[in-house]
Motif scaffolding. Structure first.
Motif, PDB file in Angstrom:
ATOM      1  N   UNK A   1       1.145  -1.327  -0.236  1.00 39.68           N
ATOM      2  CA  UNK A   1      -0.322   0.170  -0.050  1.00 39.68           C
ATOM      3  C   UNK A   1       0.974   1.336  -0.247  1.00 39.68           C
ATOM      4  N   UNK A   2       2.277   0.948   0.456  1.00 38.20           N
ATOM      5  CA  UNK A   2       3.295   2.361   0.356  1.00 38.20           C
ATOM      6  C   UNK A   2       3.474   2.672  -0.614  1.00 38.20           C
ATOM      7  N   UNK A   3       3.990   1.625  -1.394  1.00 35.08           N
ATOM      8  CA  UNK A   3       4.341   1.567  -2.924  1.00 35.08           C
ATOM      9  C   UNK A   3       3.125   2.256  -3.580  1.00 35.08           C
ATOM     10  N   UNK A   4       2.314   2.346  -3.650  1.00 37.12           N
ATOM     11  CA  UNK A   4       0.996   2.074  -4.036  1.00 37.12           C
ATOM     12  C   UNK A   4       0.581   4.059  -3.633  1.00 37.12           C
ATOM     13  N   UNK A   5       0.567   3.542  -3.084  1.00 40.75           N
ATOM     14  CA  UNK A   5       0.040   5.428  -2.004  1.00 40.75           C
ATOM     15  C   UNK A   5       1.330   6.413  -1.098  1.00 40.75           C
ATOM     16  N   UNK A   6       1.898   6.187  -1.839  1.00 41.41           N
ATOM     17  CA  UNK A   6       3.356   7.388  -1.275  1.00 41.41           C
ATOM     18  C   UNK A   6       2.225   8.909  -0.246  1.00 41.41           C
ATOM     19  N   UNK A   7       3.167   8.433   0.822  1.00 39.66           N
ATOM     20  CA  UNK A   7       2.626  10.077   1.523  1.00 39.66           C
ATOM     21  C   UNK A   7       1.228   9.335   2.490  1.00 39.66           C
ATOM     22  N   UNK A   8       0.857   8.424   2.100  1.00 36.37           N
ATOM     23  CA  UNK A   8      -0.664   7.647   2.799  1.00 36.37           C
ATOM     24  C   UNK A   8       0.039   6.731   3.924  1.00 36.37           C
ATOM     25  N   UNK A   9      -0.368   6.517   5.385  1.00 33.68           N
ATOM     26  CA  UNK A   9      -0.193   6.604   6.445  1.00 33.68           C
ATOM     27  C   UNK A   9      -1.469   5.564   6.726  1.00 33.68           C
ATOM     28  N   UNK A  10      -0.730   4.065   6.999  1.00 35.06           N
ATOM     29  CA  UNK A  10      -2.053   2.871   6.713  1.00 35.06           C
ATOM     30  C   UNK A  10      -1.756   2.603   8.411  1.00 35.06           C
ATOM     31  N   UNK A  11      -3.655   2.110   8.294  1.00 30.25           N
ATOM     32  CA  UNK A  11      -3.155   1.726  10.805  1.00 30.25           C
ATOM     33  C   UNK A  11      -4.085   0.139  10.016  1.00 30.25           C
ATOM     34  N   UNK A  12      -3.568  -1.265  10.632  1.00 32.59           N
ATOM     35  CA  UNK A  12      -3.793  -2.014  10.791  1.00 32.59           C
ATOM     36  C   UNK A  12      -4.556  -2.429  12.214  1.00 32.59           C
ATOM     37  N   UNK A  13      -5.956  -2.751  12.276  1.00 39.63           N
ATOM     38  CA  UNK A  13      -7.032  -3.001  13.824  1.00 39.63           C
ATOM     39  C   UNK A  13      -7.776  -4.009  13.752  1.00 39.63           C
ATOM     40  N   UNK A  14      -7.668  -4.271  15.025  1.00 38.99           N
ATOM     41  CA  UNK A  14      -9.210  -5.232  15.017  1.00 38.99           C
ATOM     42  C   UNK A  14     -10.229  -4.711  15.177  1.00 38.99           C
ATOM     43  N   UNK A  15     -11.732  -5.012  15.399  1.00 40.98           N
ATOM     44  CA  UNK A  15     -12.434  -4.599  15.807  1.00 40.98           C
ATOM     45  C   UNK A  15     -12.569  -3.873  16.751  1.00 40.98           C
ATOM     46  N   UNK A  16     -12.027  -3.962  18.068  1.00 38.16           N
ATOM     47  CA  UNK A  16     -12.215  -3.776  19.291  1.00 38.16           C
ATOM     48  C   UNK A  16     -11.698  -2.556  19.375  1.00 38.16           C
ATOM     49  N   UNK A  17     -10.160  -2.894  18.913  1.00 41.42           N
ATOM     50  CA  UNK A  17      -9.884  -1.452  18.578  1.00 41.42           C
ATOM     51  C   UNK A  17     -10.070  -0.257  18.251  1.00 41.42           C
ATOM     52  N   UNK A  18     -10.918  -0.307  17.170  1.00 45.25           N
ATOM     53  CA  UNK A  18     -11.260   0.274  16.382  1.00 45.25           C
ATOM     54  C   UNK A  18     -12.716   0.670  16.982  1.00 45.25           C
ATOM     55  N   UNK A  19     -13.754   0.192  17.576  1.00 40.26           N
ATOM     56  CA  UNK A  19     -14.159   0.959  18.403  1.00 40.26           C
ATOM     57  C   UNK A  19     -13.875   2.178  19.015  1.00 40.26           C
ATOM     58  N   UNK A  20     -12.628   1.145  20.239  1.00 42.79           N
ATOM     59  CA  UNK A  20     -11.936   2.219  21.016  1.00 42.79           C
ATOM     60  C   UNK A  20     -11.753   3.896  20.061  1.00 42.79           C
ATOM     61  N   UNK A  21     -10.888   3.679  19.013  1.00 43.31           N
ATOM     62  CA  UNK A  21     -11.006   4.585  18.382  1.00 43.31           C
ATOM     63  C   UNK A  21     -11.389   5.445  18.020  1.00 43.31           C
ATOM     64  N   UNK A  22     -12.271   4.943  17.807  1.00 41.15           N
ATOM     65  CA  UNK A  22     -13.585   5.770  16.806  1.00 41.15           C
ATOM     66  C   UNK A  22     -14.016   6.941  17.990  1.00 41.15           C
TER      67      UNK A  22
END
Length: 70
Positions: A18-39
């Motif tokens: 993804x970094x190669x395809x979209x330079x400068x974009x920061x990607x985050x991979x997480x699980x459902x519970x951490x998504x809920x907390x971050x939201x």
């Protein structure tokens, strides 16, 4: 997941591709519970979100306008 593939190796591969395809974009991979907390902490609800942060409000608004659907 395929045998021998770990979460760490999968996210490393996805991050690299993804970094190669979209330079400068920061990607985050997480699980459902951490998504809920971050939201809850960020006040942003949704599966796909864009946060535009910058020191200059005019610059930030311009970048935000570019990322918004018409």
């Amino acid at each position: 997941m395929a045998p021998g593939v770990t979460k760490a190796s999968l996210t490393d591969d996805m991050q690299r591709d993804l970094t190669r395809a979209f330079p400068g974009v920061v990607f985050n991979f997480s699980q459902v519970i951490s998504d809920n907390v971050e939201e809850a902490m960020s006040g942003v609800k949704g599966e796909n979100t864009v946060k535009v942060v910058g020191p200059d409000l005019r610059w930030t608004k311009t970048r935000l306008a570019r990322s918004s659907p018409p």
